[in-house]
Design a protein around this motif. Structure first.
Motif, PDB file in Angstrom:
ATOM      1  N   SER A   1      25.190  69.900  37.761  1.00  0.00           N
ATOM      2  CA  SER A   1      25.605  71.632  37.542  1.00  0.00           C
ATOM      3  C   SER A   1      25.259  72.109  36.207  1.00  0.00           C
ATOM      4  N   SER A   2      25.938  71.247  35.200  1.00  0.00           N
ATOM      5  CA  SER A   2      25.623  71.575  33.895  1.00  0.00           C
ATOM      6  C   SER A   2      24.216  71.741  33.464  1.00  0.00           C
ATOM      7  N   ALA A   3      23.288  70.683  33.980  1.00  0.00           N
ATOM      8  CA  ALA A   3      21.902  70.992  33.629  1.00  0.00           C
ATOM      9  C   ALA A   3      21.226  72.015  34.014  1.00  0.00           C
ATOM     10  N   VAL A   4      21.552  72.301  35.349  1.00  0.00           N
ATOM     11  CA  VAL A   4      21.190  73.546  36.070  1.00  0.00           C
ATOM     12  C   VAL A   4      21.311  74.895  35.273  1.00  0.00           C
ATOM     13  N   LYS A   5      22.635  75.089  35.036  1.00  0.00           N
ATOM     14  CA  LYS A   5      23.034  76.281  34.342  1.00  0.00           C
ATOM     15  C   LYS A   5      22.403  76.211  32.924  1.00  0.00           C
ATOM     16  N   GLU A   6      22.554  75.439  32.051  1.00  0.00           N
ATOM     17  CA  GLU A   6      21.849  75.334  31.043  1.00  0.00           C
ATOM     18  C   GLU A   6      20.459  75.687  30.893  1.00  0.00           C
ATOM     19  N   SER A   7      19.534  75.068  31.818  1.00  0.00           N
ATOM     20  CA  SER A   7      18.334  75.626  31.859  1.00  0.00           C
ATOM     21  C   SER A   7      17.875  76.929  32.334  1.00  0.00           C
ATOM     22  N   HIS A   8      18.962  77.535  32.714  1.00  0.00           N
ATOM     23  CA  HIS A   8      18.497  78.786  33.393  1.00  0.00           C
ATOM     24  C   HIS A   8      19.386  79.895  32.815  1.00  0.00           C
ATOM     25  N   ALA A   9      19.829  79.717  31.632  1.00  0.00           N
ATOM     26  CA  ALA A   9      20.676  80.639  31.135  1.00  0.00           C
ATOM     27  C   ALA A   9      19.836  81.881  30.457  1.00  0.00           C
ATOM     28  N   HIS A  10      18.698  81.547  30.368  1.00  0.00           N
ATOM     29  CA  HIS A  10      17.738  82.659  29.672  1.00  0.00           C
ATOM     30  C   HIS A  10      16.875  82.902  30.730  1.00  0.00           C
ATOM     31  N   ARG A  11      16.975  82.539  32.032  1.00  0.00           N
ATOM     32  CA  ARG A  11      16.101  83.017  33.012  1.00  0.00           C
ATOM     33  C   ARG A  11      16.666  84.020  33.961  1.00  0.00           C
ATOM     34  N   MET A  12      17.443  84.860  33.568  1.00  0.00           N
ATOM     35  CA  MET A  12      18.136  85.910  34.508  1.00  0.00           C
ATOM     36  C   MET A  12      17.586  87.348  34.484  1.00  0.00           C
ATOM     37  N   GLY A  13      16.384  87.388  34.053  1.00  0.00           N
ATOM     38  CA  GLY A  13      15.738  88.733  34.133  1.00  0.00           C
ATOM     39  C   GLY A  13      15.901  89.471  32.731  1.00  0.00           C
ATOM     40  N   ASN A  14      16.437  88.604  31.707  1.00  0.00           N
ATOM     41  CA  ASN A  14      16.501  89.202  30.327  1.00  0.00           C
ATOM     42  C   ASN A  14      15.089  89.770  29.712  1.00  0.00           C
TER      43      ASN A  14
END
Length: 518
Positions: free
Chosen positions: A470-483
């Motif tokens: 879960s930590s790896a998934v959240k970290e890798s998608h922190a900047h993939r939120m439509g920013n």
């Protein structure tokens, strides 16, 4: 500015006109006066009328200019898919308060006047969102070439076999009038040219993919000038993502975000779905692209049984325009080129800490494998809904066997969702993601499938525990939120770079410190 004349001036004009008419009448009645005197009277009357006409036309021209200043502007005040409806509703309420039963007509932009170089006909190919992007490109091309565009023909021969015409999906009159200050658009060719085309005299060709606008000026325009009418029979990805003049890029956006309004029937049903969802709180739209056609086309068979693999393979060979036939599903999945399965999707949403009580609207067709493949997703997120479960059968009866109209409904709901999550980067995922950026960088989780399948396999193999996964998934998608981000440009590799419509940065205005490279 043209200011209204005072009452005294109005009376002067009226007196002059009346006096001139009276004098002429008296001269005619008496028969007196020379011919030259009578001529001077008529000349005076004519001058008064001419002067009045000039003043009135001056007023009209200046008022039109004022309307133009208040009219639509590129990148300023373009409506979202529902803005025009909401504003109309408020206008209607204001009028009802005064017991007035009519609406003021919208202010139209002035027509652009230009020498017409000929006529451009286009036949779009693919699904709704592929055609949507193509229409934007074709409008920009027609504008640049100073030609008249004929309302595009939609694809009726692809896998979906949707018989819908342009006007069945889009508000064709709004499309034409909202762009009249850029390009002339007609519903059909003028009669003489239409008859010529019906007799088989039509130059038809596919333009080169990912071409610069200069290609159309140097190669296509001379053909239009020679043949008067040219038909482009392929429109997918025919204009380059990058390196185009700013006015071309902005016009592509203007068409996409302003001119391509869905029909009132589709928008009304979209509002109904959104209202039903909002009654129960926030909602996430999941574009779960795990349908039969996608699996057959991509060759991705993860989790399918042997009978299903055989069925998908037969389907892939049945469509000659699907060029790739022999596909290694496992290799393609490891490269991140497969849509996530429903099981992988459920695991990913959990790892991202998506609330298990949130409503999830599935914006897709029927999931291949049915309930067996939906089971794990339904278990983790019990509030799964679809348009078919939210609406009555009577609401959807006119949309049956019209996949593009169904896709238009999903498009509207996707734009308005609190979170949008596509499981594959197809045309809908890209175009919706770009539109949500335009609407204010709404939360859009763009999944890194190549990384995810590797992490999922490690979790299943025991190499990672749940917290690590879960930590790896959240970290890798922190900047993939439509920013806000810069579009990835790869010279000479347009298929590998970011799609213009997924991130139309030329049409967005974030602050510089918000920009980061992808």
């Amino acid at each position: 500015m043209c200011k209204p004349e005072s009452n005294s001036n109005n009376y002067k004009w009226q007196d002059l006109g009346w006096m001139g008419l009276k004098a002429q009448k008296e001269r005619l009645a008496s028969g007196s006066g020379s011919g030259s005197g009578s001529g001077r009277g008529r000349m005076k009357l004519w001058m008064i009328r001419a002067t009045t006409t000039v003043i009135l036309w001056t007023c009209i021209v200046q008022l039109t200019a004022i309307g133009d200043l208040w009219g639509p502007r590129v990148l300023k005040g373009w409506p979202s898919c529902f803005t025009h409806v909401d504003s109309s509703a408020s206008n209607s309420r204001a009028l009802d308060n005064n017991n007035v039963q009519f609406l003021r007509p919208p202010i139209l932009p002035p027509k652009r006047v230009y020498k017409n170089n000929g006529y451009l006909m286009v036949s779009c190919n693919g699904g709704l969102n592929q055609m949507r992007a193509a229409i934007c490109d074709m409008v920009a091309i027609a504008r640049y070439l100073n030609v008249t565009l004929i309302v595009p023909e939609l694809d009726k021969t692809s896998f979906w076999a949707d018989p819908s015409e342009f006007q069945d999906i889009f508000d064709v009159d709004h499309f034409i009038t909202s762009l009249r200050d850029e390009v002339r658009i007609l519903k059909e060719l003028p009669p003489r040219l239409k008859l010529k085309v019906e007799r088989g005299f039509l130059y038809s060709m596919p333009p080169v993919s990912w071409s610069d606008i200069s290609y159309y000026k140097n190669q296509i325009l001379p053909l239009i000038q020679k043949h008067k009418v040219v038909h482009l029979n392929r429109t997918d990805a025919r204009l380059a993502n990058n390196g185009q003049p700013p006015e071309i890029q902005k016009l592509r956006c203007r068409v996409n975000f302003g001119a391509l309004r869905f029909t009132s029937q589709i928008e009304e049903l979209g509002r109904k779905v959104i209202k039903l969802l909002r009654k129960n709180g926030p909602f996430l739209v999941l574009h779960l692209r795990y349908e039969m056609d996608m699996l057959a086309f991509s060759g991705c068979t993860q989790g399918c049984n042997s009978d299903e693999v055989e069925e998908l393979t037969r389907m892939r060979y049945a469509y000659p325009w699907w060029k790739e036939k022999i596909i290694n599903s496992d290799l393609k999945r490891r490269d991140g080129l497969c849509p996530l399965t429903p099981e992988e999707t459920a695991l990913t949403l959990r790892a991202l800490d998506i609330d298990q009580n949130i409503q999830i609207y599935i914006a897709a067709g029927e999931i291949y494998g049915g309930e067996r493949r939906r089971a794990s997703l339904s278990k983790e997120y019990p509030k799964l809904v679809r348009k078919e479960t939210l609406l009555e059968p009577s609401d959807l009866q006119f949309f049956q066997n019209h996949s593009s109209q169904m896709a238009a409904l999903d498009y509207l709901v996707s734009l308005e969702s609190d979170i949008f999550v596509p499981t594959y980067d197809g045309n809908m995922a890209k175009v919706v993601a770009g539109h949500r950026r335009y609407l204010g960088f709404k939360k859009t989780i763009l999944l890194d499938r190549k990384l995810l399948v590797d992490l999922i396999d490690q979790y299943y193999n025991g190499a990672l525990n749940w917290d690590q996964f879960s930590s790896a998934v959240k970290e890798s998608h922190a900047h993939r939120m439509g920013n806000p981000s810069k579009r990835l440009v790869i010279p000479d590799k347009p298929k590998e770079e970011d799609y213009f419509y997924s991130n139309p940065e030329e049409c967005l205005e974030p602050s510089n410190d918000m920009l980061s490279s992808t």
